[in-house]
Design a protein around this motif. Sequence first.
Motif, mmCIF file in Angstrom:
data_model
loop_
_atom_site.group_PDB
_atom_site.id
_atom_site.type_symbol
_atom_site.label_atom_id
_atom_site.label_comp_id
_atom_site.label_asym_id
_atom_site.label_seq_id
_atom_site.Cartn_x
_atom_site.Cartn_y
_atom_site.Cartn_z
ATOM 1 N N ASN A 1 0.811 -1.207 0.000
ATOM 2 C CA ASN A 1 0.000 0.000 0.000
ATOM 3 C C ASN A 1 0.849 1.264 0.000
ATOM 4 N N ILE A 2 2.001 1.228 0.652
ATOM 5 C CA ILE A 2 2.893 2.398 0.601
ATOM 6 C C ILE A 2 3.449 2.555 -0.812
ATOM 7 N N ALA A 3 3.887 1.445 -1.410
ATOM 8 C CA ALA A 3 4.399 1.469 -2.783
ATOM 9 C C ALA A 3 3.276 1.124 -3.753
ATOM 10 N N PHE A 4 2.131 1.773 -3.592
ATOM 11 C CA PHE A 4 0.918 1.430 -4.343
ATOM 12 C C PHE A 4 1.159 1.576 -5.852
ATOM 13 N N GLY A 5 0.763 0.528 -6.608
ATOM 14 C CA GLY A 5 0.895 0.570 -8.057
ATOM 15 C C GLY A 5 2.238 0.098 -8.574
ATOM 16 N N ILE A 6 3.186 -0.193 -7.667
ATOM 17 C CA ILE A 6 4.515 -0.666 -8.070
ATOM 18 C C ILE A 6 4.521 -2.187 -8.075
ATOM 19 N N GLU A 7 5.120 -2.775 -9.104
ATOM 20 C CA GLU A 7 5.234 -4.237 -9.148
ATOM 21 C C GLU A 7 6.012 -4.731 -7.927
ATOM 22 N N PRO A 8 5.572 -5.842 -7.292
ATOM 23 C CA PRO A 8 6.220 -6.316 -6.047
ATOM 24 C C PRO A 8 7.734 -6.435 -6.145
ATOM 25 N N GLU A 9 8.222 -6.924 -7.289
ATOM 26 C CA GLU A 9 9.669 -7.115 -7.404
ATOM 27 C C GLU A 9 10.419 -5.791 -7.581
ATOM 28 N N ASP A 10 9.693 -4.709 -7.882
ATOM 29 C CA ASP A 10 10.344 -3.409 -8.086
ATOM 30 C C ASP A 10 10.261 -2.507 -6.853
ATOM 31 N N ILE A 11 9.656 -2.974 -5.771
ATOM 32 C CA ILE A 11 9.509 -2.134 -4.579
ATOM 33 C C ILE A 11 10.857 -1.951 -3.886
ATOM 34 N N ASP A 12 11.149 -0.705 -3.565
ATOM 35 C CA ASP A 12 12.368 -0.368 -2.829
ATOM 36 C C ASP A 12 12.027 -0.383 -1.336
ATOM 37 N N ASP A 13 12.398 -1.451 -0.638
ATOM 38 C CA ASP A 13 11.996 -1.614 0.767
ATOM 39 C C ASP A 13 12.623 -0.560 1.675
ATOM 40 N N GLU A 14 13.841 -0.132 1.371
ATOM 41 C CA GLU A 14 14.460 0.913 2.177
ATOM 42 C C GLU A 14 13.692 2.220 2.032
ATOM 43 N N ARG A 15 13.233 2.464 0.830
ATOM 44 C CA ARG A 15 12.438 3.671 0.574
ATOM 45 C C ARG A 15 11.085 3.580 1.253
ATOM 46 N N VAL A 16 10.504 2.392 1.277
ATOM 47 C CA VAL A 16 9.247 2.178 1.990
ATOM 48 C C VAL A 16 9.425 2.489 3.469
ATOM 49 N N ARG A 17 10.475 1.951 4.062
ATOM 50 C CA ARG A 17 10.718 2.172 5.487
ATOM 51 C C ARG A 17 10.952 3.651 5.780
ATOM 52 N N ARG A 18 11.734 4.314 4.915
ATOM 53 C CA ARG A 18 12.026 5.727 5.129
ATOM 54 C C ARG A 18 10.761 6.568 5.025
ATOM 55 N N SER A 19 9.893 6.239 4.058
ATOM 56 C CA SER A 19 8.635 6.975 3.899
ATOM 57 C C SER A 19 7.752 6.783 5.124
ATOM 58 N N ALA A 20 7.721 5.558 5.661
ATOM 59 C CA ALA A 20 6.923 5.297 6.857
ATOM 60 C C ALA A 20 7.482 6.057 8.059
ATOM 61 N N GLU A 21 8.791 6.146 8.158
ATOM 62 C CA GLU A 21 9.394 6.908 9.247
ATOM 63 C C GLU A 21 9.012 8.386 9.164
ATOM 64 N N LEU A 22 9.098 8.953 7.970
ATOM 65 C CA LEU A 22 8.752 10.355 7.788
ATOM 66 C C LEU A 22 7.282 10.623 8.101
ATOM 67 N N ALA A 23 6.430 9.620 7.819
ATOM 68 C CA ALA A 23 4.999 9.773 8.092
ATOM 69 C C ALA A 23 4.642 9.359 9.518
ATOM 70 N N CYS A 24 5.660 9.144 10.363
ATOM 71 C CA CYS A 24 5.442 8.770 11.770
ATOM 72 C C CYS A 24 4.654 7.467 11.900
ATOM 73 N N LEU A 25 4.956 6.494 11.034
ATOM 74 C CA LEU A 25 4.218 5.238 11.018
ATOM 75 C C LEU A 25 5.119 4.036 11.280
ATOM 76 N N HIS A 26 6.418 4.213 11.141
ATOM 77 C CA HIS A 26 7.325 3.073 11.226
ATOM 78 C C HIS A 26 7.265 2.393 12.588
ATOM 79 N N GLU A 27 7.208 3.172 13.642
ATOM 80 C CA GLU A 27 7.197 2.589 14.992
ATOM 81 C C GLU A 27 5.970 1.707 15.202
#
Length: 587
Positions: free
Chosen positions: A459-485
Amino acid sequence: MSRQPPRSVQTTLALVLRLWRWMSPRHRRRISQLLLLALIVSATEVLTIGSVVPVLVMLVDPASLSQWGKVIAWAPALAAMEPGRVLQAGVLTLAMAALATGILRVCLVSRLQHAAQAVGHDLALACLDHALHLPFASHTERHSSSIISILSYKITMVASQVVVPCILISTSSVIAIAIVGFLLAVSAPIACGLSLAFGLIYAGIAVLSRRRLLEAGQRIASSHGRALQAAQESLGAIRDVLLSGQQRSHVQAYGQFEARFRTAQAEANTLAQSRRYVVETIGMLLAIGLAYGLAQAAVPSGMIIPILGVFVIATQRLLPVLHQIYVGWATLNGALPALRDVLDAVAVVPAMAPRPGRLEFQESFGLYDASYCHPGRRQPVIDGQTLEIRKGERLGLVGPSGAGKSTLLDLLSGLLVPQSGQRRVDGRVLEAGDLPLWQRKIAYVPQSIFLASSSIRHNIAFGIEPEDIDDERVRRSAELACLHEAISRLPQGYETLCGEGGLRLSGGQRQRLGIARALYQSKEVLMLDEPTSALDSEAEAALVGVLQQLPAGQTVIVVSHRDSTLAFCDRVLHVESGRIVEAADAG
């Protein structure tokens, strides 16, 4: 003056021709190959029926074979053969022809069904593709259940009740013509009489039942869509339904349309299938009449049984074929409303393709003397407003509900088209071909966050093919949105399923996930519509801190009722009744 076909027939043919023109050359080739296969089947059918003659002659009166001049002409070798050999040859030919006919018919049915479902597959893809390319305003004017009904039911209906019947009518007509042609060669008067009788029977039934089939088809198409809408609305408001205890009223509302759908479906099926028994009964009476007529006529006794046998077997082979033609026609007419809806859905012209090249955004963008009025309303929601936004600016929009703030975002993002005025980027007027290029630069966080029934990661990488998802970028985006914790405390972490519409997440978590999705995209322009409405003060302060730390060149536009959310903005614009009535520096 040439006689024109009835208007109802013209309508049916016009819709079928629209479907044919829509089909790709690949689909047309597959259907043409089916007609060739039907020609082969018709040849084996004729051979099967023709092989009956020598067999019956040898069983009844071998000496009467010489009276069958046409049979001797078709197979001269029979005249020189012993009766026993003629019987053996006839039985072997009959068995092989019947076996070949059965195998070829199974092959024809298999290829027919695969061809029809392939058409349905491409229709479904085209329908969804065109729906996703429709302007945003088109989606606001109709319920999503209309598209879902087409995708989930009507396209299947077109594949099975339009494409299959059309191919069946064509292939069965080829086989029927071949059988009738053979019977004409055996006895033209009898063949003409039987053909005329069956033709009048089916034509009469088709004329009498067509209107009822059309009406049933219209009720099926409309009732299914309304039932689907009622089910969607009740499930979408499941919290309200559970808390209010209104399950029965929602079930009753759904049941009304579901009952109409089932009743109409039963009527259509009855009309399409019950005629077979009428025709079979009449066919039996005609066979009895033929036997009596041959007995009374001056026909040699050795020829009566073979003639009767040929026509009875031919009729037995012909009736299912004629029934397929009639059922195909009846089913096709019942599915015309669904076919019309599907063709209308795929006939929409997609959005204009992006112009080649790039759209530069270096200085500013905005609206200039722009106005917009929602369909069906007289008062414009945005009335002749000019709004220029500098690159890298932090802009806040405040105002009462219904003032036009969200509409401003939709106009700036290109989701809505101003009915007057212009949109410009760096002084360049945005034309239709520029909009896709401009929209690729925008990340948008709406008031209502859509979440797919998949993992938080997807859902964070919405519309991106599963194999193309950048997990580090997902985690960083969640941190910035105060969601990672919060995600880290979940047993499955980022692979936790959100549930349908995000039901497994809190309102604040859904909103922060939507913000994380926008941050993952790293676009030049970030638009947020009430991003803190479901956040507590601590989470709001954290989000404002994140927005303050965004790159200086990234433009941020925030709609909010909270002054604290807009504290970081360079400018705050007050919108009221479609006008920007006040502008002030935030700081």
